[in-house]
Design an enzyme around this catalytic site. Structure first.
Site, PDB file in Angstrom:
ATOM      1  N   ASN A 135      59.054  56.058  29.356  1.00 30.42           N
ATOM      2  CA  ASN A 135      57.781  56.182  30.082  1.00 30.42           C
ATOM      3  C   ASN A 135      56.977  57.408  29.620  1.00 30.42           C
ATOM      4  O   ASN A 135      55.997  57.779  30.250  1.00 30.42           O
ATOM      5  CB  ASN A 135      58.029  56.260  31.595  1.00 30.42           C
ATOM      6  CG  ASN A 135      58.809  57.514  31.991  1.00 30.42           C
ATOM      7  OD1 ASN A 135      59.211  58.312  31.133  1.00 30.42           O
ATOM      8  ND2 ASN A 135      59.016  57.698  33.282  1.00 30.42           N
ATOM      9  N   GLU A 142      57.893  63.757  34.514  1.00 29.05           N
ATOM     10  CA  GLU A 142      57.552  62.347  34.600  1.00 29.05           C
ATOM     11  C   GLU A 142      56.029  62.179  34.512  1.00 29.05           C
ATOM     12  O   GLU A 142      55.287  63.157  34.635  1.00 29.05           O
ATOM     13  CB  GLU A 142      58.085  61.783  35.929  1.00 29.05           C
ATOM     14  CG  GLU A 142      59.618  61.842  36.065  1.00 29.05           C
ATOM     15  CD  GLU A 142      60.368  60.782  35.244  1.00 29.05           C
ATOM     16  OE1 GLU A 142      59.868  60.377  34.176  1.00 29.05           O
ATOM     17  OE2 GLU A 142      61.458  60.367  35.665  1.00 29.05           O
TER      18      GLU A 142
END
Ligand code: F6R
Length: 239
Positions: A135, A142
């Site tokens: 991702n 993140e």
């Protein structure tokens, strides 16, 4: 940004190892920011065999790792402390007191983050090694982590939990939180060495090189003045 496409993983590891060896040879007191995960394993194997055969020394090198799971003891076989011990530290002459990994068992995670940030203020990385999550995460930053973030506690996304579940018996065993070096602290490194291997990384490699975007943390590397990206043919297949 310098992009090198290699034939395969072995060649990628060789090139990556050569970059690290040059930094350590030029400056025996270098600060290396290191990563865990499967990508750097070949690099670490070459560092160990080079140390054994050519006596390249890490005696005065400082190693500062990117991240650690919250709630795993140092000797847990999936902790990043254990990973580094088994896959690198045990076979080079690095001094234990110069090896730093966030403590995911700290009583106060907040204090631990502050301690780690302070350490990074006084030990800026001469070289930061990075892998990338499917991702786009770097360390455990993140998607949508601000680019000025410092070391912090992060909640892992479902995508990261699934990707990392290959090392655990099942996804439920993957810790839900981690301590991670922040984006700002990664970007402070003098030089960044970014590695990606395999088909599963092709899409994210393409995305990170297109444009800087907060939903792809790895794209922040486009802002850094000295990045070497080493890819194998599979991860470079969509470029
Ligand atoms: C590990 C780390 C992660 C990994 C990434 C890729 O310390 O910071 O960002 O680099 O999850 O992992 P692998 O190499 O296993 O594909």
């Amino acid at each position: 940004m310098k992009i090198i496409v290699t034939k395969n993983y072995d060649e990628l590891s060789q090139k990556s190892f050569e970059v690290i060896k040059q930094v350590v040879t030029e400056n025996p007191f270098a600060v290396l920011g290191l990563a865990t995960g499967s990508t750097p394993l070949g690099t670490y194997a070459l560092m160990q065999s080079d140390h054994k055969h050519n006596k390249t020394s890490y005696k005065n090198v400082t190693i500062i790792n990117l991240d650690e799971y919250v709630g795993l003891r140092k000797n847990h076989c999936q902790s990043y402390a254990y990973f580094m011990q088994e896959n690198l530290f045990c076979n080079i002459d690095v001094d234990e007191k110069n090896c730093h990994i966030p403590n995911g068992m700290a009583e106060s995670l907040q204090n631990e983050c502050e301690r780690y940030s302070a350490l990074l203020q006084t030990h800026k990385q001469d070289l930061q090694l990075l892998g990338v999550g499917p991702n786009g995460h770097i360390a455990f930053n993140e998607p949508n982590t601000p680019f000025d973030s410092l070391t912090h506690v992060t909640t892992l996304t479902q995508s990261t939990i699934l990707a990392n579940s290959r090392f655990f018996n099942n996804p439920n065993e993957v810790p839900k939180q981690a301590l991670t070096m922040g984006m700002k602290e990664i970007l402070q490194a003098k030089k960044i060495l970014f590695l990606a291997t395999g088909k599963s990384k092709a899409q994210i490699v393409k995305k990170m090189l297109e444009k800087v975007s907060i939903d792809c943390p790895a794209s922040a590397l486009l802002l850094h003045p000295d990045v070497t990206v080493i890819l194998d043919e599979e991860s470079a297949s969509l470029l």
